[in-house]
Design a protein around this motif. Structure first.
Motif, short mmCIF file in Angstrom:
data_model
loop_
_atom_site.label_atom_id
_atom_site.label_comp_id
_atom_site.label_asym_id
_atom_site.label_seq_id
_atom_site.Cartn_x
_atom_site.Cartn_y
_atom_site.Cartn_z
N UNK A 296 9.34 -2.71 -41.11
CA UNK A 296 10.13 -3.89 -41.49
C UNK A 296 9.28 -5.14 -41.67
N UNK A 297 7.99 -5.05 -41.29
CA UNK A 297 7.08 -6.17 -41.52
C UNK A 297 6.87 -7.09 -40.34
N UNK A 298 7.44 -6.81 -39.20
CA UNK A 298 7.28 -7.69 -38.04
C UNK A 298 5.88 -7.55 -37.45
N UNK A 299 5.35 -8.66 -36.96
CA UNK A 299 4.12 -8.65 -36.15
C UNK A 299 4.54 -8.41 -34.69
N UNK A 300 3.71 -7.64 -33.97
CA UNK A 300 4.07 -7.25 -32.60
C UNK A 300 3.02 -7.75 -31.62
N UNK A 301 3.50 -8.27 -30.49
CA UNK A 301 2.63 -8.70 -29.40
C UNK A 301 2.94 -7.84 -28.17
N UNK A 302 1.87 -7.36 -27.53
CA UNK A 302 2.03 -6.52 -26.34
C UNK A 302 1.49 -7.29 -25.13
N UNK A 303 2.36 -7.58 -24.17
CA UNK A 303 1.94 -8.23 -22.93
C UNK A 303 1.81 -7.14 -21.89
N UNK A 304 0.58 -6.86 -21.49
CA UNK A 304 0.29 -5.66 -20.72
C UNK A 304 -0.11 -6.03 -19.30
N UNK A 305 0.57 -5.41 -18.34
CA UNK A 305 0.22 -5.62 -16.93
C UNK A 305 -0.94 -4.71 -16.55
N UNK A 306 -1.88 -5.28 -15.81
CA UNK A 306 -3.00 -4.49 -15.31
C UNK A 306 -3.49 -5.10 -14.00
N UNK A 307 -3.85 -4.24 -13.06
CA UNK A 307 -4.40 -4.71 -11.79
C UNK A 307 -5.91 -4.90 -11.88
N UNK A 308 -6.50 -4.54 -13.02
CA UNK A 308 -7.94 -4.68 -13.23
C UNK A 308 -8.28 -6.15 -13.48
N UNK A 309 -9.38 -6.59 -12.93
CA UNK A 309 -9.81 -7.97 -13.13
C UNK A 309 -10.09 -8.25 -14.61
N UNK B 195 -10.79 -5.41 -25.00
CA UNK B 195 -10.48 -6.52 -25.91
C UNK B 195 -8.98 -6.77 -25.97
N UNK B 196 -8.59 -8.04 -26.09
CA UNK B 196 -7.19 -8.43 -26.06
C UNK B 196 -6.57 -8.46 -27.45
N UNK B 197 -7.22 -7.89 -28.48
CA UNK B 197 -6.63 -7.91 -29.82
C UNK B 197 -6.65 -6.50 -30.41
N UNK B 198 -5.47 -6.09 -30.96
CA UNK B 198 -5.35 -4.75 -31.54
C UNK B 198 -5.82 -4.74 -32.99
N UNK B 199 -5.29 -5.64 -33.81
CA UNK B 199 -5.72 -5.79 -35.19
C UNK B 199 -5.38 -7.21 -35.63
N UNK B 200 -5.46 -7.49 -36.91
CA UNK B 200 -5.24 -8.84 -37.39
C UNK B 200 -3.80 -9.31 -37.26
N UNK B 201 -2.86 -8.35 -37.13
CA UNK B 201 -1.45 -8.71 -37.13
C UNK B 201 -0.80 -8.53 -35.76
N UNK B 202 -1.25 -7.55 -35.01
CA UNK B 202 -0.62 -7.21 -33.74
C UNK B 202 -1.61 -7.50 -32.60
N UNK B 203 -1.15 -8.19 -31.59
CA UNK B 203 -2.04 -8.61 -30.50
C UNK B 203 -1.69 -7.93 -29.19
N UNK B 204 -2.69 -7.92 -28.31
CA UNK B 204 -2.52 -7.38 -26.95
C UNK B 204 -3.08 -8.40 -25.98
N UNK B 205 -2.26 -8.80 -24.99
CA UNK B 205 -2.69 -9.77 -23.99
C UNK B 205 -2.37 -9.23 -22.60
N UNK B 206 -3.21 -9.59 -21.63
CA UNK B 206 -3.09 -9.03 -20.28
C UNK B 206 -2.51 -10.06 -19.31
N UNK B 207 -1.85 -9.56 -18.27
CA UNK B 207 -1.43 -10.42 -17.16
C UNK B 207 -1.49 -9.61 -15.86
N UNK B 208 -1.59 -10.36 -14.77
CA UNK B 208 -1.74 -9.70 -13.46
C UNK B 208 -0.78 -10.27 -12.42
#
Length: 841
Positions: free
Chosen positions: A737-750, A756-769
């Motif tokens: 459908x053309x949507x950009x997707x962001x993934x907020x990912x939980x991790x216990x790792x420092x 890397x926190x980026x998947x590609x130019x359109x879809x991102x991946x960011x971490x939180x603890x």
């Protein structure tokens, strides 16, 4: 034929019930009788002297406890002199409801044929009597025993327990239960036997005997024997033989229904060592009530407070036996005004205690933070609730009435009990089920949609008290809606009222489905026996289902298998070009998809799940092929209902978005030799939606959607066959459908160890603890909406973002256009962005 005497021994904890029970068992065995001893005390120590000091496995530990066929050899063990022994067992101290264990044990003994008439000459039940709740009263409530003996002593709290047990006997007197009398196991050799006699007289029973302390009892305990074996000539052993004969010979027809004292009556008369009549007690209670009222104490009240005693009962009173052993004493009133005031003070509440790590304050009021799990703050998927409640979206359109026996919380955790009923979760079926036609239809396991008490759950629960609807809704369903008082006092009366009303309307129905949940299971409500009872009363079967205890049946399976068992099920002629749709969601988009299939030349012969229609089941075998919707939540239904049927099975991907819808259509049509026709129809349909679809894709290019979770969870978003994904491959559909997707990912790792926190130019991946990091990501993210299966997720709205869930996704080509349009409309909506600061407050 055995004589079949069944006797229950109750009494305060530590009063000597187990010692007396085991010695009575040996006394009867020495007479040549076949004896069964059933220990109903969570300490499971009743039969230890009958098994030479070895504790036997308990019923609670039996493999049969959780359900299935009961193996008698796993719960009945041989003791000395051939005495059969059973121990119920119980939970760890302070955990759970041991009374439920007693009820379950009683069911197992019955199901295994252990309590059938004539199997034993004498059956003795040793039951904890401090708290006679529904579970511990199982031998009385279920009518297994007719004779009750209360073990007591001259001590006040022991007599208080005896009076409470007399109340239980009175409550179950209609079952033929009889209180034979009291047995006083004296603590003090010089204790006041007269007090025991006087209480017995006041509550309408007798004293069967007195047992004095004797060294032989202690000696026998240390050598792990009964006194009857260790010291057969002791006074204790002689007295037990007499008692055994007395219990055996006393006829229930000669005993009266007890007349126990109320708590105020007991406490008032106990101040005078039980000297007095009921008239005296009533006067004393009235005087004490006046004394303990507010305001200064008058001279008249002071004079009454110092009243030293009451007169003895007149000649011919109910006191039996040897009467008073001691002269009447003068008793002063221990309840001075100061003592009354001190006694009535309310204690301070305990401090709140520490909170779990990584949890936000519970008083924030978020649904997601009220369930007690330490990781709840980062959960956005309700896997357990979705899987647990998958059957709630299934309805059996057959002439069954439904009764649900449960607490109000189960209504909130379980969706769609009634149109518009609130749920804590965004279940995918909650808004898509069509309105039921009039008639007696209901969910597969009997989930009710009516309310039998106050609609807010705070009524008295009596359907006649006017606190709520109190009667069925149009579709023939009732719910008991248990509250706190029902948990304490038992919910059996509510259940029987609901079943009575269902029985009155049962004529012409196929039966009644009785569905119970956790709370009535724990508090020991006897739904199984009521189901049997009302099967006879209603003249139709009452099916019992209780997933909380792994008991009962699934009406979806019952209805379908009943149809399969009929000869005509397999002989119906096949219809070329027809299919059965199995597991497909309900809704207008599915109807549009069925219309498209008809244009291709494919007729839908039957649709099974989430609705089961009798007419669909009857013509089920006429189809040329089954087409299954890939939903693992339905996998067990697919196996139970359709395995072994000689029809071709097709398993295309779920038809979401245009690409997968096309793949589904071509695969099904190709299997029926209609692919060329399908390609033509599909081309025509695409032409109708092409402009709207392309415009939506163009707008979606500037819109972002987000998912929150652990990496293992987010990877599964591409595979809709996961049970928690409800067959919907969300990520491929959203990308189409053309949507950009962001993934907020939980991790216990420092942080420095994360990839890397980026998947590609359109879809991102960011971490939180931590919760703080997640809140910052939700607030500062460029995405417009976040996925959550919790209803109105304030974690998302507090960050100024909108929320979407599985409910946004619809099947077929028209469903794809509607899904895209709904998501774009959501992304345009700026309400939460505008008012996020207010929502945070």
């Amino acid at each position: 034929m055995a004589e079949d005497e069944k006797i229950v021994l109750f009494g305060k904890g530590g009063i000597g019930k187990s010692t007396i029970t085991s010695n009575l068992a040996v006394a009867y065995a020495q007479q040549g009788k076949k004896v069964l001893v059933v220990g109903c005390d969570p300490k499971h120590d009743t039969v230890v002297t009958l098994t030479k000091g070895h504790q036997i496995p308990t019923v609670l530990e039996s493999p049969s406890f959780a359900g299935g066929k009961v193996d008698a050899s796993s719960i009945v063990f041989k003791g000395v002199m051939g005495i059969d022994c059973v121990e119920a067992g119980g939970p760890e101290p302070g955990i759970g409801c041991a009374g439920r264990g007693i009820s379950r044990m009683a069911d197992m003994l019955r199901d295994a044929g252990i309590l059938v008439e004539g199997k034993y000459d004498v059956t003795l039940f040793d039951v904890l009597g401090d708290v006679v709740c529904g579970g511990f009263a199982a031998p009385l409530r279920q009518g297994f025993a007719k004779k009750v003996v209360v073990i007591t002593s001259e001590e006040l709290m022991s007599l208080y327990a005896a009076n409470n047990i007399a109340r239980a006997v009175r409550n179950y007197a209609s079952n033929g239960i009889t209180l034979l009398g009291l047995v006083a196991n004296m603590r003090d050799p010089e204790g006041d036997e007269g007090a025991v006699h006087r209480l017995a007289g006041l509550i309408g029973t007798q004293v069967l005997g007195f047992i004095k302390r004797e060294p032989a009892v202690r000696e026998a305990e240390y050598v792990k024997k009964t006194v009857m074996e260790h010291a057969p000539d002791s006074n204790f052993a002689k007295g037990l033989r007499i008692l055994a004969q007395s219990l055996h010979d006393t006829r229930t027809e000669t005993a009266r229904v007890p007349t126990p004292l109320t708590d105020p009556e007991f406490h008032e008369i106990s101040r005078l060592a039980f000297h007095g009549t009921r008239e005296d007690i009533a006067q004393a209670v009235a005087e004490y009530t006046s004394l303990s009222g507010s305001g200064p104490q008058t001279d008249e009240k002071a004079e009454l407070a110092e009243k030293p005693e009451f007169s003895d009962p007149a000649a011919g009173s109910a006191i039996s036996g040897n009467g008073d052993k001691k002269q009447k004493e003068t008793w002063t009133n221990p309840f001075s005004q100061a003592a009354v005031q001190a006694h009535g003070q309310t204690p301070e509440r305990a401090s709140e205690g520490h909170r779990r790590k990584n949890t936000i304050k519970a008083d924030d009021g978020f649904n997601a933070k009220q369930w007690g799990a330490s990781d709840q703050w980062r959960r956005f998927f309700c896997d357990t609730e979705l899987q647990r409640n998958a059957g709630q979206g299934i309805s059996v359109e057959a002439p069954y009435l439904h009764v649900q026996h449960s607490d109000i919380e189960c209504h909130y955790a379980t969706p769609d009990f009634k149109d518009g009923q609130m749920s804590y979760f965004n279940f995918p079926w909650a808004t898509s089920s069509p309105k039921k036609e009039s008639g007696m239809h209901g969910p597969s396991s009997g989930e009710g949609r009516g309310v039998l008490s106050g609609s807010n759950g705070h009524g008295t629960g009596d359907p006649s008290d006017g606190s709520g609807q109190g009667d069925s809704f149009e579709d023939g369903n009732w719910a008991t809606v248990l509250g706190d008082l029902d948990v304490i006092q038992g919910g059996q009366h509510k259940l029987e009222t609901a079943l009575k009303r269902a029985a009155e309307k049962a004529k012409g129905s196929a039966g009644i489905v009785l569905y119970t949940t956790c709370v009535p299971t724990v508090i020991g409500d006897d739904a199984v026996d009521l189901a049997r009872k009302y099967t006879e009363i209603a003249g139709v079967p009452v099916h019992y289902s209780n997933p909380a205890a792994n008991e009962g049946i699934d009406m979806t399976v019952v209805v379908f298998k009943d149809a399969r068992a009929k000869p005509e099920f397999l002989t119906i002629p096949r219809r070329a070009g027809s299919i059965n749709l199995i597991g497909f969601p309900e809704g207008p988009e599915t109807e549009e998809w069925v219309d498209l299939l008809r244009r291709v030349g494919i007729e839908v012969n039957a649709r099974i799940l989430p609705r089961i229609k009798i007419e669909d089941v009857r013509r089920f075998m006429a189809a040329e092929a089954h087409v299954f919707y890939p939903n693992k939540a339905y996998a067990h239904y697919y196996e139970k209902l359709f395995d072994g049927l000689t029809i071709r099975r097709l398993n295309p991907p779920a038809p979401y978005g245009l690409k997968l819808s096309q793949q589904w259509l071509f695969e099904v049509a190709g299997a029926l030799g209609l692919k060329e026709r399908a390609e033509k129809v599909w081309s025509e349909e695409l032409e109708k939606v092409k402009d709207q679809w392309q415009a939506g894709i163009s707008e979606a290019a500037g819109s972002r959607l987000a998912f929150v979770g652990e990496m293992s969870r987010l990877k599964g978003l591409s595979d809709g066959s996961h049970a928690w994904g409800w067959g919907i491959p969300m990520v491929p559909v959203l990308k189409e459908m053309g949507f950009s997707l962001d993934y907020l990912v939980y991790s216990e790792v420092e942080k420095h160890q994360k990839p890397s926190a980026r998947e590609d130019n359109k879809h991102t991946l960011q971490w939180f603890q931590t919760p703080t990091e997640l809140a910052q990501l939700l607030e500062n993210g460029k995405f417009h909406a976040v996925y959550s299966e919790y209803f109105f997720d304030r974690r998302i709205t507090s960050g100024g973002k909108n929320q979407f869930s599985l409910n946004y996704f619809k099947v077929g080509h028209t469903g794809a256009v509607k899904t895209l349009g709904r998501l774009l409309e959501l992304c345009r909506w700026n309400f939460y962005r505008r008012y996020a600061d207010f929502i945070k407050k």
